[in-house]
Structures are given as C-alpha cells and as structure tokens.
Design an enzyme around this catalytic site. Structure first.
Site, PDB file in Angstrom:
ATOM      1  N   ASP A 164       8.535  -2.808  36.342  1.00  0.00           N
ATOM      2  CA  ASP A 164       7.665  -3.803  36.971  1.00  0.00           C
ATOM      3  C   ASP A 164       6.216  -3.706  36.488  1.00  0.00           C
ATOM      4  O   ASP A 164       5.712  -2.628  36.209  1.00  0.00           O
ATOM      5  CB  ASP A 164       7.683  -3.620  38.493  1.00  0.00           C
ATOM      6  CG  ASP A 164       9.025  -3.986  39.089  1.00  0.00           C
ATOM      7  OD1 ASP A 164       9.930  -4.390  38.327  1.00  0.00           O
ATOM      8  OD2 ASP A 164       9.180  -3.860  40.314  1.00  0.00           O
ATOM      9  N   ASP A 180      18.977  -8.838  39.742  1.00  0.00           N
ATOM     10  CA  ASP A 180      18.367  -7.508  39.564  1.00  0.00           C
ATOM     11  C   ASP A 180      19.446  -6.446  39.316  1.00  0.00           C
ATOM     12  O   ASP A 180      20.650  -6.744  39.301  1.00  0.00           O
ATOM     13  CB  ASP A 180      17.538  -7.197  40.827  1.00  0.00           C
ATOM     14  CG  ASP A 180      16.310  -6.345  40.545  1.00  0.00           C
ATOM     15  OD1 ASP A 180      16.234  -5.739  39.463  1.00  0.00           O
ATOM     16  OD2 ASP A 180      15.428  -6.283  41.424  1.00  0.00           O
ATOM     17  N   GLU A 226      17.372  -6.373  34.236  1.00  0.00           N
ATOM     18  CA  GLU A 226      17.812  -4.956  34.177  1.00  0.00           C
ATOM     19  C   GLU A 226      16.767  -4.086  33.495  1.00  0.00           C
ATOM     20  O   GLU A 226      17.063  -2.980  33.058  1.00  0.00           O
ATOM     21  CB  GLU A 226      19.230  -4.813  33.607  1.00  0.00           C
ATOM     22  CG  GLU A 226      19.489  -5.390  32.249  1.00  0.00           C
ATOM     23  CD  GLU A 226      18.846  -4.597  31.126  1.00  0.00           C
ATOM     24  OE1 GLU A 226      17.783  -5.057  30.638  1.00  0.00           O
ATOM     25  OE2 GLU A 226      19.383  -3.558  30.731  1.00  0.00           O
ATOM     26  N   TRP A 227      15.535  -4.604  33.442  1.00  0.00           N
ATOM     27  CA  TRP A 227      14.334  -3.849  33.066  1.00  0.00           C
ATOM     28  C   TRP A 227      14.368  -3.341  31.622  1.00  0.00           C
ATOM     29  O   TRP A 227      13.682  -2.366  31.276  1.00  0.00           O
ATOM     30  CB  TRP A 227      14.119  -2.664  34.028  1.00  0.00           C
ATOM     31  CG  TRP A 227      14.389  -2.990  35.460  1.00  0.00           C
ATOM     32  CD1 TRP A 227      13.865  -4.050  36.150  1.00  0.00           C
ATOM     33  CD2 TRP A 227      15.253  -2.310  36.379  1.00  0.00           C
ATOM     34  NE1 TRP A 227      14.353  -4.055  37.434  1.00  0.00           N
ATOM     35  CE2 TRP A 227      15.200  -2.998  37.608  1.00  0.00           C
ATOM     36  CE3 TRP A 227      16.055  -1.175  36.290  1.00  0.00           C
ATOM     37  CZ2 TRP A 227      15.931  -2.603  38.728  1.00  0.00           C
ATOM     38  CZ3 TRP A 227      16.778  -0.765  37.415  1.00  0.00           C
ATOM     39  CH2 TRP A 227      16.715  -1.478  38.613  1.00  0.00           C
ATOM     40  N   GLY A 228      15.195  -3.983  30.785  1.00  0.00           N
ATOM     41  CA  GLY A 228      15.263  -3.543  29.394  1.00  0.00           C
ATOM     42  C   GLY A 228      16.002  -2.226  29.215  1.00  0.00           C
ATOM     43  O   GLY A 228      15.975  -1.644  28.134  1.00  0.00           O
TER      44      GLY A 228
HETATM   45  C1  GLA Z   1      12.838  -4.738  41.161  1.00  0.00           C
HETATM   46  C2  GLA Z   1      12.425  -5.897  40.249  1.00  0.00           C
HETATM   47  C3  GLA Z   1      11.202  -6.565  40.822  1.00  0.00           C
HETATM   48  C4  GLA Z   1      11.502  -7.080  42.228  1.00  0.00           C
HETATM   49  C5  GLA Z   1      11.983  -5.940  43.107  1.00  0.00           C
HETATM   50  C6  GLA Z   1      12.523  -6.440  44.446  1.00  0.00           C
HETATM   51  O1  GLA Z   1      11.848  -3.737  41.198  1.00  0.00           O
HETATM   52  O2  GLA Z   1      12.183  -5.426  38.963  1.00  0.00           O
HETATM   53  O3  GLA Z   1      10.766  -7.630  40.005  1.00  0.00           O
HETATM   54  O4  GLA Z   1      12.477  -8.090  42.144  1.00  0.00           O
HETATM   55  O5  GLA Z   1      13.054  -5.219  42.485  1.00  0.00           O
HETATM   56  O6  GLA Z   1      12.980  -5.401  45.260  1.00  0.00           O
END
Ligand code: GLA
Length: 402
Positions: free
Chosen positions: A216, A161, A194-196
């Site tokens: 998310d 993450d 890293e969420w893009g």
């Molecule tokens: C981020 C990630 C999620 C999850 C949480 C855990 O938000 O994007 O998928 O792993 O952390 O804290």
C-alpha cells in the site's frame, strides 16, 4: 490479520508447500469469454480506503458521488465510486454476501442505483481469501455466487484483494473470479490486488484490467511503514515494469493521496504527474466533499489527465537518473511525447530534456507545452531547459512540428 503478518504467514506456508506438493498442483480453469474492453485507458475514479479505511457508509458514498458530479471531477473524466473493505458483514444461510445493515441500511442495490443516477459507475471490494484484510467475509468458494450478486446489484468494478489466501495460487484464484465475472451477465472491471507478490506482469493481463504492483501507498513524500510505502518509494518500485502495460491491462501503483494532507502542494503535483506518466489508474483517495482549491486544481488538470489517458496506452519509463534528478518519458499517440523533469532534491535544479531521450534528432523542431504553467514554447530544437522546484516537476507535452 494485518497484511504484513499475512504475507509472512503466506511465505512460511509456501515454504512448507514446496516440500509437500508437486509443482503446479493448483486449480486450472479456462477463461472462455474474452475480457471485456472496458478499460482501454486507465480507470479513473474514487475509492474509500486511503481517507476513510473501514469507516464507510451509504451516506459517505452518496456524499462522495454528489461531490464527484458537482466538483468538476466527473467532467475531468473520473467515473468510478468504489467502496473498499468493510462494507460486508456476513453471509446468510444460503451463503449470500450481506452488507453491514447499520452502515448500508438501504442496501447495496439502492446505493448503486443512486451512483448510476449521477452518471457515475459503481465499484465494490472483495478478497480471494476466506476473509478480507479487514476481517470481513472473503469470496473464496463463493466466487460465482458473489459475481452473480454483484451483477444484480449493478456493480461495474471489483477490486479483489489477497489477504488470508493461504496457499492459493494467485493466477488460478484470480482466473476463477475473472470467469465468474465474465459469466455474470454484466461487464465488470477486475482490479487485481495481490500487491505484486506473484509477478502479476507475467499472468494478469488476460485475467484483469489492472493489477497492483506493490504493497500500500501512504500519504508521505517518502518512507516505509511495515509494508506501506511513501510516494517516491512506490515510484521506485515501478521502474522496471513499464513494458507490461497496455490497453485493458494496467500496472497499478496504488491509489492517489492527493489532498490527504501528508505532502505539500508541490509534492502532490509531482505525485499526480508521475502517476500519469505511469499510465496509472487515477483513483482519488481524498474526501471529495472537502477539497481545497489546489487539490481540485491538481486532480482536474486536464492536460495531465490527457497524458494518463493517452489512447496509445504505452506506459512511460525513467529515461535518466542522476542523483536526485530524473527524466521520465512517455510516447503518445500520433508521434507526440510527454516528459517529466523530476527534482527529488531539496534545492531548485536547472534541468534539461534533450531530444536523444525521446529518440528524436537534435534538429527536430517541436512545440513544448508546460502542463502546469500552461506556457507554450514553439519551434524548439535540441533540448528544453527549465528550473525545477525542490520535490517538484516540470511536465511537458511535446508535439513535433509538421
Ligand atoms: C489491502 C489493500 C488496500 C486496501 C486494504 C483493505 O491492504 O492493499 O488497498 O484494500 O487491504 O483492508
């Protein structure tokens, strides 16, 4: 820190950095060993986060592994059992990462052994920052030590993450962990999370096996909460990304919400079908020990899973959008196609897939199998028409007649 606040802080830190530091002033490291060929098709498994968040324990993980093996999920192709955030507690005096002793009294190795004894694979979560998103110790500065530990424990999959990473360069940070994993002596899938934020489609393929493209998902048909998004909002963020995917390098539109209760059965069928069109990792996020018949039927639809797992490894794309009507198309190995007729509207729609969306001449004869109703229509030419339920899909496999 909440991921959203962390992202704002990160953006501000970046602004300061642009003024202060020369461009490309980041760690560079070469990956000597090749990426292991362990995700030639999108990974399939289960992860604790969507349903259980920080409420993880060895009992829960064993229960989910038992259910994966006994329910038919394993037979359908699911194999990874992944503990997300909050399994970690601290580091010992030598810096070794320690599991929470109250929640994992038997230790991570014993849990990995148990999961392996079920014929399944085992995954863990860490973070490229000082702390995980849940405030547990991250791997920054401990990458090689942690990777060696994961290998000793028998870890097969690492979700890595991006919280609390300050001004780190994403490509460099993920390269360090990739190198550490490749030198660990064990083949470990690297799931980049890293969420893009840093255009992973440009750099992630040589480093990891999959990369998140967004923040998310949450368990709703549509909506936006802070940085989490409903299913159709996440889907819309995938539209331009299909070209980046290939075997061992998958776009990850986040885990499945099927069975968590926030959508209707029809909406969950759409969610699962569309994720298969996206060649998405199929990581279930529900309680596998308490699945109703519809949840199990959706998650184990072998025809839909076969589309997701098609060995050609080409991601599908949106071929048509007219108001609330969409057509998604995916080329498959051997000249076949998958298509989804998707109705986002509140009323049933009469929809049609015409062969020009597939690049086929109108007179080409094909067999069409509806992957939810299982109806087979032979020798169709020109187009295929079907009524599509509100918020529903018709998903078909198209086989040109030889
Ligand atoms: C981020 C990630 C999620 C999850 C949480 C855990 O938000 O994007 O998928 O792993 O952390 O804290």
């Amino acid at each position: 820190m909440h991921p959203f606040i962390q992202r704002v802080a990160h953006a501000l830190a970046l602004l300061c950095l642009v003024a202060a530091a020369p461009a490309h002033a980041h760690e560079t490291l070469k990956l000597d060993a090749p990426k292991p060929n362990i995700a030639p098709t999108p990974p399939m498994g289960w992860n604790s986060w969507n349903k259980f968040a920080c409420n993880v324990s060895e009992q829960l993980l064993r229960q989910q592994a038992d259910a994966m093996a006994a329910s038919g999920m394993k037979d359908a192709g699911y194999q990874y059992i992944v503990i997300d955030d909050c399994w970690q507690k601290s580091r010992d005096a030598d810096g070794n990462i320690q599991a929470d002793p109250e929640r994992f009294p038997s230790g991570i190795k014993a849990l990995a052994d148990y999961i392996h004894s079920k014929g399944l694979k085992f995954g863990l979560y860490s973070d490229a920052g000082s702390l995980t998103c849940g405030g547990r110790p991250g791997s920054a500065g401990h990458e090689f030590q942690d990777a060696r530990q994961y290998a000793k424990w028998g870890v097969d999959y690492l979700k890595y993450d991006w919280c609390n990473t300050g001004t780190r360069n994403a490509e460099a940070a993920y390269t360090i962990m990739a190198k550490a994993l490749r030198e660990s002596g064990r083949d470990i899938v690297l799931s980049i999370c890293e969420w893009g934020n840093n255009q992973p489609e440009r750099w992630a393929a040589p480093i990891g096996h999959l990369w998140r493209t967004t923040g998310d998902i949450y368990d709703a048909w549509e909506g936006q909460k802070d940085w989490s998004s409903g299913m159709t909002n996440i889907l819309d963020m995938q539209v331009e990304r299909s070209a980046a995917a290939s075997p061992n390098a998958w776009n990850d539109p986040d885990m499945l919400e099927v069975g968590n209760g926030g959508m209707t059965t029809t909406e969950y069928e759409s969610h699962f079908s569309l994720w298969a069109m996206l060649a998405a990792p199929l990581i279930a996020g529900n309680d596998l020990s308490k699945m109703d018949a519809d949840t199990l039927r959706i998650l184990t639809n072998k025809d839909v899973i076969a589309i997701d797992q098609d060995p050609l490894g080409k991601q599908g794309h949106r071929a048509l959008k007219e108001g609330e009507i969409e057509v998604w198309v995916r080329p498959l190995q051997g000249g076949e196609f998958a298509a989804v007729l998707f109705n986002r509207g509140k009323a049933a729609a009469d929809m049609k897939l015409s062969w020009d969306r597939l690049g086929l001449p109108a007179d080409r004869k094909v067999d069409v199998k509806d992957l939810w109703s299982k109806k087979l229509t032979k020798n169709v030419s020109g187009s295929y028409a079907s009524k599509v339920a509100p918020h529903g899909v018709v998903m078909v496999r198209i086989t040109p007649v030889r």
